[in-house]
Design an enzyme around this catalytic site. Structure first.
Site, PDB file in Angstrom:
ATOM      1  N   PHE A  12       0.830  -1.203   0.000  1.00 28.50           N
ATOM      2  CA  PHE A  12       0.000   0.000   0.000  1.00 28.50           C
ATOM      3  C   PHE A  12       0.864   1.252   0.000  1.00 28.50           C
ATOM      4  O   PHE A  12       1.854   1.337   0.733  1.00 28.50           O
ATOM      5  CB  PHE A  12      -0.881   0.061   1.252  1.00 28.50           C
ATOM      6  N   ASP A  13       0.448   2.236  -0.775  1.00 24.32           N
ATOM      7  CA  ASP A  13       0.932   3.600  -0.620  1.00 24.32           C
ATOM      8  C   ASP A  13       0.231   4.163   0.620  1.00 24.32           C
ATOM      9  O   ASP A  13      -0.726   3.567   1.122  1.00 24.32           O
ATOM     10  CB  ASP A  13       0.570   4.397  -1.880  1.00 24.32           C
ATOM     11  N   LEU A  14       0.683   5.310   1.119  1.00 28.92           N
ATOM     12  CA  LEU A  14       0.078   5.895   2.312  1.00 28.92           C
ATOM     13  C   LEU A  14      -0.800   7.104   1.974  1.00 28.92           C
ATOM     14  O   LEU A  14      -2.020   7.039   2.044  1.00 28.92           O
ATOM     15  CB  LEU A  14       1.168   6.292   3.309  1.00 28.92           C
ATOM     16  N   ASP A  15      -0.179   8.228   1.600  1.00 30.47           N
ATOM     17  CA  ASP A  15      -0.923   9.459   1.320  1.00 30.47           C
ATOM     18  C   ASP A  15      -1.823   9.287   0.096  1.00 30.47           C
ATOM     19  O   ASP A  15      -1.352   8.931  -0.979  1.00 30.47           O
ATOM     20  CB  ASP A  15       0.046  10.622   1.060  1.00 30.47           C
TER      21      ASP A  15
END
Length: 220
Positions: A12-15
């Protein structure tokens, strides 16, 4: 519908993917740019800066030199560590998504251009750090900022790597491109900070429009 149950590991990416961090990032960018006499009030322009590395943003969009970009990053972090780190919210559905993936036995990894130390603090702040096997981001010295390099590093942290069983989920073209550079499938989320046109041009394996749609990919 494409089968996603085959993926045993989810990056997963965060932002813009797990957290809505727009307000904090924009305020920190404005704070840092003001140090160079740049007053930026165009929210749309600032929003497109969410995702790529800070050094890319300062040089590509604001014409700063490499040295100035490094100084700008320090200014950004000055505010971020005091205030910005708390100026974000989990998107609706993130907790059920992570719980579902955990119950299915998936390995969950964070792969973000944000510095690892800050990413860990944000996961802890939202009390979701226990879901992640690895948290991989950039280094505070400015290295490993490119998303492809972050994903490559994340892969190196896993004991057994079968790239056919890993999918990268993120909201910007950099997530899709980074996944392709490492031979991974990708899912782009259109509710984040990348435009639908940007995501379509990057050509991910799938585009989704809500957090719950990500969850449904794995359970349907």
């Amino acid at each position: 519908m494409q089968e996603f149950k085959q993926y045993k590991t989810v990056f997963f990416d965060l932002d813009g993917t797990l957290t809505d961090s727009k307000i904090g990032i924009i305020r920190c960018l404005q704070y840092s740019l003001e140090k160079f006499g740049i007053e930026e009030n165009d929210i749309e322009k600032l929003t497109r800066c969410i995702g790529p590395s800070l050094s890319f943003t300062y040089q590509q969009w604001y014409g700063l030199t490499a040295d100035q970009a490094r100084q700008g990053t320090e200014y950004y972090r000055e505010r971020f560590e005091k205030e910005g780190i708390r100026e974000n919210l989990l998107y609706d559905g993130v907790l059920p998504l992570l719980e579902t993936l955990k119950n299915m036995g998936k390995t969950i990894v964070l792969a973000t251009a944000k510095p690892t130390v800050h990413a860990k603090q944000i996961l802890q702040y939202h009390k979701i750090d226990s879901y992640f096997t690895e948290v991989c981001g950039s280094n505070l010295d400015g290295t490993r900022e490119d998303k492809g390099a972050v994903i490559e590093f994340a892969l190196s942290k896993l004991e057994q790597v079968n790239k056919q069983q890993i999918v990268m989920i993120g909201d910007r073209k950099h997530d899709v491109i980074g996944a392709k550079e490492n031979g991974l499938a990708s899912v782009a989320v259109a509710y984040g900070y990348g435009t639908e046109t940007e995501l379509m041009e990057a050509a991910p394996n799938k585009i989704v429009y809500s957090v719950d749609e990500i969850r449904q990919m794995f359970v349907d």
